[in-house]
Scaffold this active site. Structure first.
Site, PDB file in Angstrom:
ATOM      1  N   ASP A  31      27.640   8.273 -39.617  1.00 40.23           N
ATOM      2  CA  ASP A  31      28.469   8.436 -40.825  1.00 40.23           C
ATOM      3  C   ASP A  31      29.613   9.381 -40.473  1.00 40.23           C
ATOM      4  OD1 ASP A  31      27.504   8.024 -44.118  1.00 40.23           O
ATOM      5  OD2 ASP A  31      29.312   9.178 -43.651  1.00 40.23           O
ATOM      6  N   HIS A 190      36.044  -5.900 -53.695  1.00 40.06           N
ATOM      7  CA  HIS A 190      35.242  -7.130 -53.640  1.00 40.06           C
ATOM      8  C   HIS A 190      35.872  -8.143 -52.672  1.00 40.06           C
ATOM      9  CE1 HIS A 190      33.584  -5.483 -57.495  1.00 40.06           C
ATOM     10  NE2 HIS A 190      32.477  -6.034 -57.052  1.00 40.06           N
ATOM     11  N   LYS A 193      34.599  -7.753 -49.188  1.00 43.62           N
ATOM     12  CA  LYS A 193      33.267  -8.337 -48.959  1.00 43.62           C
ATOM     13  C   LYS A 193      33.362  -9.848 -48.794  1.00 43.62           C
ATOM     14  CE  LYS A 193      30.999  -4.442 -49.416  1.00 43.62           C
ATOM     15  NZ  LYS A 193      30.093  -3.829 -48.477  1.00 43.62           N
ATOM     16  N   ARG A 249      26.406   5.665 -65.145  1.00 41.52           N
ATOM     17  CA  ARG A 249      27.403   6.364 -65.976  1.00 41.52           C
ATOM     18  C   ARG A 249      26.878   6.537 -67.405  1.00 41.52           C
ATOM     19  NH1 ARG A 249      32.666   6.973 -65.473  1.00 41.52           N
ATOM     20  NH2 ARG A 249      33.388   5.806 -67.300  1.00 41.52           N
ATOM     21  N   VAL A 262      31.957   1.480 -73.144  1.00 41.97           N
ATOM     22  CA  VAL A 262      31.862   0.040 -72.909  1.00 41.97           C
ATOM     23  C   VAL A 262      33.282  -0.518 -72.753  1.00 41.97           C
ATOM     24  CG1 VAL A 262      31.231  -2.160 -73.977  1.00 41.97           C
ATOM     25  CG2 VAL A 262      29.682  -0.192 -74.130  1.00 41.97           C
ATOM     26  N   ARG A 330      40.130  -2.989 -66.260  1.00 38.72           N
ATOM     27  CA  ARG A 330      40.033  -4.037 -65.235  1.00 38.72           C
ATOM     28  C   ARG A 330      40.543  -5.379 -65.749  1.00 38.72           C
ATOM     29  NH1 ARG A 330      34.345  -2.972 -62.107  1.00 38.72           N
ATOM     30  NH2 ARG A 330      34.253  -0.736 -62.492  1.00 38.72           N
TER      31      ARG A 330
HETATM   32  P1  NAD Z   1      28.569   5.265 -50.551  1.00 36.99           P
HETATM   33  O1  NAD Z   1      30.042   5.395 -50.635  1.00 36.99           O
HETATM   34  O2  NAD Z   1      27.715   6.218 -51.297  1.00 36.99           O
HETATM   35  O3  NAD Z   1      28.112   5.305 -49.015  1.00 36.99           O
HETATM   36  C1  NAD Z   1      28.866   4.750 -47.958  1.00 36.99           C
HETATM   37  C2  NAD Z   1      28.716   5.676 -46.760  1.00 36.99           C
HETATM   38  O4  NAD Z   1      29.455   5.120 -45.662  1.00 36.99           O
HETATM   39  C3  NAD Z   1      29.273   7.060 -47.022  1.00 36.99           C
HETATM   40  O5  NAD Z   1      28.351   8.060 -46.640  1.00 36.99           O
HETATM   41  C4  NAD Z   1      30.547   7.125 -46.171  1.00 36.99           C
HETATM   42  O6  NAD Z   1      30.822   8.424 -45.707  1.00 36.99           O
HETATM   43  C5  NAD Z   1      30.216   6.143 -45.061  1.00 36.99           C
HETATM   44  N1  NAD Z   1      31.398   5.490 -44.462  1.00 36.99           N
HETATM   45  C6  NAD Z   1      32.379   4.815 -45.105  1.00 36.99           C
HETATM   46  N2  NAD Z   1      33.295   4.385 -44.213  1.00 36.99           N
HETATM   47  C7  NAD Z   1      32.862   4.778 -42.988  1.00 36.99           C
HETATM   48  C8  NAD Z   1      33.371   4.631 -41.675  1.00 36.99           C
HETATM   49  N3  NAD Z   1      34.521   3.991 -41.429  1.00 36.99           N
HETATM   50  N4  NAD Z   1      32.659   5.134 -40.645  1.00 36.99           N
HETATM   51  C9  NAD Z   1      31.494   5.792 -40.860  1.00 36.99           C
HETATM   52  N5  NAD Z   1      30.981   5.986 -42.089  1.00 36.99           N
HETATM   53  C10 NAD Z   1      31.659   5.481 -43.144  1.00 36.99           C
HETATM   54  O7  NAD Z   1      28.230   3.750 -50.977  1.00 36.99           O
HETATM   55  P2  NAD Z   1      26.811   3.116 -51.367  1.00 36.99           P
HETATM   56  O8  NAD Z   1      26.741   3.036 -52.832  1.00 36.99           O
HETATM   57  O9  NAD Z   1      25.739   3.754 -50.604  1.00 36.99           O
HETATM   58  O10 NAD Z   1      27.038   1.636 -50.832  1.00 36.99           O
HETATM   59  C11 NAD Z   1      26.659   1.287 -49.504  1.00 36.99           C
HETATM   60  C12 NAD Z   1      26.983  -0.176 -49.249  1.00 36.99           C
HETATM   61  O11 NAD Z   1      26.277  -0.977 -50.199  1.00 36.99           O
HETATM   62  C13 NAD Z   1      28.463  -0.495 -49.424  1.00 36.99           C
HETATM   63  O12 NAD Z   1      28.884  -1.369 -48.409  1.00 36.99           O
HETATM   64  C14 NAD Z   1      28.535  -1.173 -50.771  1.00 36.99           C
HETATM   65  O13 NAD Z   1      29.577  -2.096 -50.799  1.00 36.99           O
HETATM   66  C15 NAD Z   1      27.172  -1.836 -50.885  1.00 36.99           C
HETATM   67  N6  NAD Z   1      26.743  -1.990 -52.285  1.00 36.99           N
HETATM   68  C16 NAD Z   1      26.596  -0.886 -53.105  1.00 36.99           C
HETATM   69  C17 NAD Z   1      26.204  -1.067 -54.431  1.00 36.99           C
HETATM   70  C18 NAD Z   1      26.056   0.088 -55.391  1.00 36.99           C
HETATM   71  O14 NAD Z   1      25.830  -0.163 -56.605  1.00 36.99           O
HETATM   72  N7  NAD Z   1      26.142   1.331 -54.937  1.00 36.99           N
HETATM   73  C19 NAD Z   1      25.948  -2.364 -54.910  1.00 36.99           C
HETATM   74  C20 NAD Z   1      26.134  -3.454 -54.062  1.00 36.99           C
HETATM   75  C21 NAD Z   1      26.526  -3.259 -52.736  1.00 36.99           C
HETATM   76  N1  USQ Z   2      31.932  -0.960 -67.032  1.00 41.50           N
HETATM   77  C1  USQ Z   2      31.913  -0.544 -68.362  1.00 41.50           C
HETATM   78  N2  USQ Z   2      31.959   0.785 -68.605  1.00 41.50           N
HETATM   79  C2  USQ Z   2      32.010   1.722 -67.609  1.00 41.50           C
HETATM   80  C3  USQ Z   2      32.005   1.294 -66.264  1.00 41.50           C
HETATM   81  C4  USQ Z   2      31.966  -0.069 -66.020  1.00 41.50           C
HETATM   82  O1  USQ Z   2      31.855  -1.353 -69.298  1.00 41.50           O
HETATM   83  O2  USQ Z   2      32.049   2.915 -67.935  1.00 41.50           O
HETATM   84  C5  USQ Z   2      31.879  -2.406 -66.742  1.00 41.50           C
HETATM   85  C6  USQ Z   2      32.983  -2.880 -65.785  1.00 41.50           C
HETATM   86  O3  USQ Z   2      34.176  -3.187 -66.480  1.00 41.50           O
HETATM   87  C7  USQ Z   2      32.308  -4.088 -65.145  1.00 41.50           C
HETATM   88  C8  USQ Z   2      30.823  -3.717 -65.107  1.00 41.50           C
HETATM   89  O4  USQ Z   2      30.663  -2.652 -66.056  1.00 41.50           O
HETATM   90  O5  USQ Z   2      32.439  -5.203 -65.982  1.00 41.50           O
HETATM   91  C9  USQ Z   2      30.305  -3.279 -63.762  1.00 41.50           C
HETATM   92  O6  USQ Z   2      31.083  -2.183 -63.275  1.00 41.50           O
HETATM   93  P1  USQ Z   2      30.462  -1.207 -62.158  1.00 41.50           P
HETATM   94  O7  USQ Z   2      31.464  -0.144 -61.865  1.00 41.50           O
HETATM   95  O8  USQ Z   2      29.104  -0.790 -62.562  1.00 41.50           O
HETATM   96  O9  USQ Z   2      30.263  -2.210 -60.913  1.00 41.50           O
HETATM   97  P2  USQ Z   2      31.296  -2.823 -59.861  1.00 41.50           P
HETATM   98  O10 USQ Z   2      32.665  -2.313 -60.033  1.00 41.50           O
HETATM   99  O11 USQ Z   2      31.121  -4.305 -59.872  1.00 41.50           O
HETATM  100  O12 USQ Z   2      30.781  -2.259 -58.469  1.00 41.50           O
HETATM  101  C10 USQ Z   2      29.440  -1.836 -58.219  1.00 41.50           C
HETATM  102  C11 USQ Z   2      29.443  -1.059 -56.910  1.00 41.50           C
HETATM  103  C12 USQ Z   2      29.859  -2.002 -55.780  1.00 41.50           C
HETATM  104  C13 USQ Z   2      28.952  -3.218 -55.776  1.00 41.50           C
HETATM  105  C14 USQ Z   2      28.947  -3.913 -57.128  1.00 41.50           C
HETATM  106  C15 USQ Z   2      27.888  -4.998 -57.213  1.00 41.50           C
HETATM  107  O13 USQ Z   2      30.327   0.055 -56.984  1.00 41.50           O
HETATM  108  O14 USQ Z   2      29.758  -1.312 -54.547  1.00 41.50           O
HETATM  109  O15 USQ Z   2      29.363  -4.117 -54.798  1.00 41.50           O
HETATM  110  O16 USQ Z   2      28.587  -2.946 -58.138  1.00 41.50           O
HETATM  111  S1  USQ Z   2      28.404  -6.372 -58.176  1.00 41.50           S
HETATM  112  O17 USQ Z   2      28.920  -5.852 -59.450  1.00 41.50           O
HETATM  113  O18 USQ Z   2      27.234  -7.197 -58.392  1.00 41.50           O
HETATM  114  O19 USQ Z   2      29.442  -7.030 -57.430  1.00 41.50           O
END
Ligand code: NAD
Ligand code: USQ
Length: 408
Positions: A31, A190, A193, A249, A262, A330
């Site tokens: 990291d 997104h 990804k 949140r 919301v 958004r």
């Molecule tokens: P996060 O930001 O908490 O963690 C990501 C970590 O990666 C951090 O510690 C950051 O320092 C490290 N990082 C980022 N860029 C880097 C780089 N270039 N080199 C080395 N380290 C680096 O995010 P998270 O919530 O733990 O998410 C992890 C993964 O899961 C992400 O790819 C995210 O897209 C995916 N994901 C997260 C969620 C969610 O709800 N949190 C949902 C779906 C997918």
């Molecule tokens: N939303 C609200 N109120 C808020 C925050 C968000 O209504 O205070 C709504 C947003 O408009 C959206 C939905 O809730 O419609 C989801 O928002 P989010 O911030 O919870 O999720 P998103 O932006 O999609 O991203 C998160 C993670 C991302 C992951 C993704 C999974 O940050 O890393 O990839 O969830 S998914 O949504 O299935 O693509």
């Protein structure tokens, strides 16, 4: 197994690293600490008091006797070091969490868009190119997102990554072919990804790399069995308008009496998974890596879907919080249907944790315990997808505000 956890200091990466270590795997966290620096940039901190990575790792060794190694390396910039690391470690598996993961952060400004593209795509490509260069037989497990599918309202169960399409040739004969499900990303984040998927498809076909792409839904909760062992192991909990995800949140907002924000009508339906299931899914994906060959394995890492307004009602019913419908920053559909298959992970033994299993209360307790760490100024989402959304929000701000209303 020897496992590299890229992004192992983050919200999903840290508890996954601990779970893998607890299950007897040899874990090395890679990291570059950028997530902690982004907190400084945004002037916010995790709701929970997270320790430095080295303190976390020391605490883990003290509590369990298990050692996790750590390496400070930027996977998007330090390519030569990444190659050296792979050559030295020769990992059986690499879990790739190391991307900029917040949609609002990715939409803040041209600089944030460019950073998200550069970091995520170059990082992912560096990992793929380095694996080929070193010639290590490893299984790459990548965290993707459900958001790549987009949010149409067709009444279908989204498949796991692929779609079979039939089309006529010029003689009228029909041909069938499996394609990646057409992507419809809703933010620059997104979009990265969606593009990662093409990189995986190419390297699986061209170099025979073994790759699993986990299309994960929104993760909620904070603690896992392992992070709850000691306060120094506590996981990150983001509540701010950029990194906080919706359910976490709402839980944090209810802890400080802030109306649940919301967006728009709240008719958006999204996929969810608890962090305890995330870590189990990561382990299941890794431990089944020998089954992956040929095409990229895509698994939908979700356990349930919910409408945002229903989640707000649920949290309100538990905590008594009021609900406020705010202008949506958004550009997204006001409402959508969503249903998706998750047969792969169920088949590997995932036993889904659902919202009603009591873990909501655990998160409410944590949010209340650390509520004094919340900066209310950092709660609103102020990252707008485009100028129309910004203007709509500004108009709304200028309207006389009714007092927050409860839907109960
Ligand atoms: P996060 O930001 O908490 O963690 C990501 C970590 O990666 C951090 O510690 C950051 O320092 C490290 N990082 C980022 N860029 C880097 C780089 N270039 N080199 C080395 N380290 C680096 O995010 P998270 O919530 O733990 O998410 C992890 C993964 O899961 C992400 O790819 C995210 O897209 C995916 N994901 C997260 C969620 C969610 O709800 N949190 C949902 C779906 C997918
Ligand atoms: N939303 C609200 N109120 C808020 C925050 C968000 O209504 O205070 C709504 C947003 O408009 C959206 C939905 O809730 O419609 C989801 O928002 P989010 O911030 O919870 O999720 P998103 O932006 O999609 O991203 C998160 C993670 C991302 C992951 C993704 C999974 O940050 O890393 O990839 O969830 S998914 O949504 O299935 O693509």
């Amino acid at each position: 197994m020897r496992i590299l956890v890229l992004g192992g200091d983050g919200f999903c990466g840290w508890p996954s690293a601990l779970h893998l270590s607890a299950c007897g795997h040899h874990v090395t966290i890679v990291d570059n600490g950028v997530r902690r620096r982004i907190d400084e940039e945004l002037g916010v901190r995790s709701l929970t008091p997270i320790r430095s990575l080295s303190e976390r790792i020391e605490a883990w060794a003290e509590v369990t006797g298990r050692r996790i190694a750590m390496i400070d390396l930027d996977v998007a910039r330090n390519y030569d070091e990444l190659v050296e690391l792979l050559a030295a470690e020769r990992p059986d598996a690499i879990v790739h969490f190391a991307e900029q993961r917040a949609a609002p952060y990715s939409m803040k400004s041209p600089q944030h868009k460019r950073y998200t593209i550069d970091n995520n795509l170059t990082g992912t490509h560096n990992v793929l190119a380095a694996v080929v260069q070193v010639g290590v037989d490893t299984h790459l497990v990548h965290l993707g997102t459900m958001g790549v599918y987009g949010y149409e309202s067709a009444p279908v169960d989204l498949p796991e990554g692929y779609l079979t399409v039939t089309y006529p040739d010029r003689d009228g004969n029909s041909h069938s072919r499996e394609i990646l499900y057409p992507t419809q990303p809703g933010s620059v984040y997104h979009l990265t990804k969606s593009l990662d998927q093409l990189l995986f498809q190419f390297y699986a076909r061209n170099d025979g790399l073994r790759i699993t792409d986990l299309h994960q839904g929104i993760v909620w909760g904070t603690q896992t069995e392992e992070t709850a062992l000691d306060v120094r192991l506590i996981n990150r909990f983001d509540y701010d308008g950029d990194y906080g995800t919706v359910l976490n949140r709402f839980l944090a907002q209810s802890a400080i009496g802030y109306p649940l924000t919301v967006h728009g009508t709240g008719g958006q339906t999204r996929a969810f998974i608890n962090i305890r299931d995330t870590v189990r899914c990561i382990r299941l994906a890794i431990e089944s890596g020998s089954r992956v060959s040929g095409r990229v394995r895509v698994m939908n890492q979700i356990t349930e879907t919910h409408r945002i307004s229903d989640l707000a009602d649920l949290v309100s019913s538990i905590t008594g919080a009021s609900i406020e419908r705010v202008a949506n920053p958004r550009a997204e559909a006001d409402k959508n249907l969503l249903s998706a298959r998750n047969d792969h992970l169920l088949g590997l033994g995932l036993n889904p944790t659902r919202l009603e299993t009591g873990l909501l209360e655990e998160s409410v307790d944590i949010a209340q315990k650390y509520a004094d760490r919340i900066d209310t100024g950092r709660v609103p989402c102020t990252s707008y997808w485009n100028e129309t959304r910004r203007a709509a929000a500004t108009r709304r701000e200028e309207e006389p505000r009714p007092s927050p209303r409860s839907t109960k």
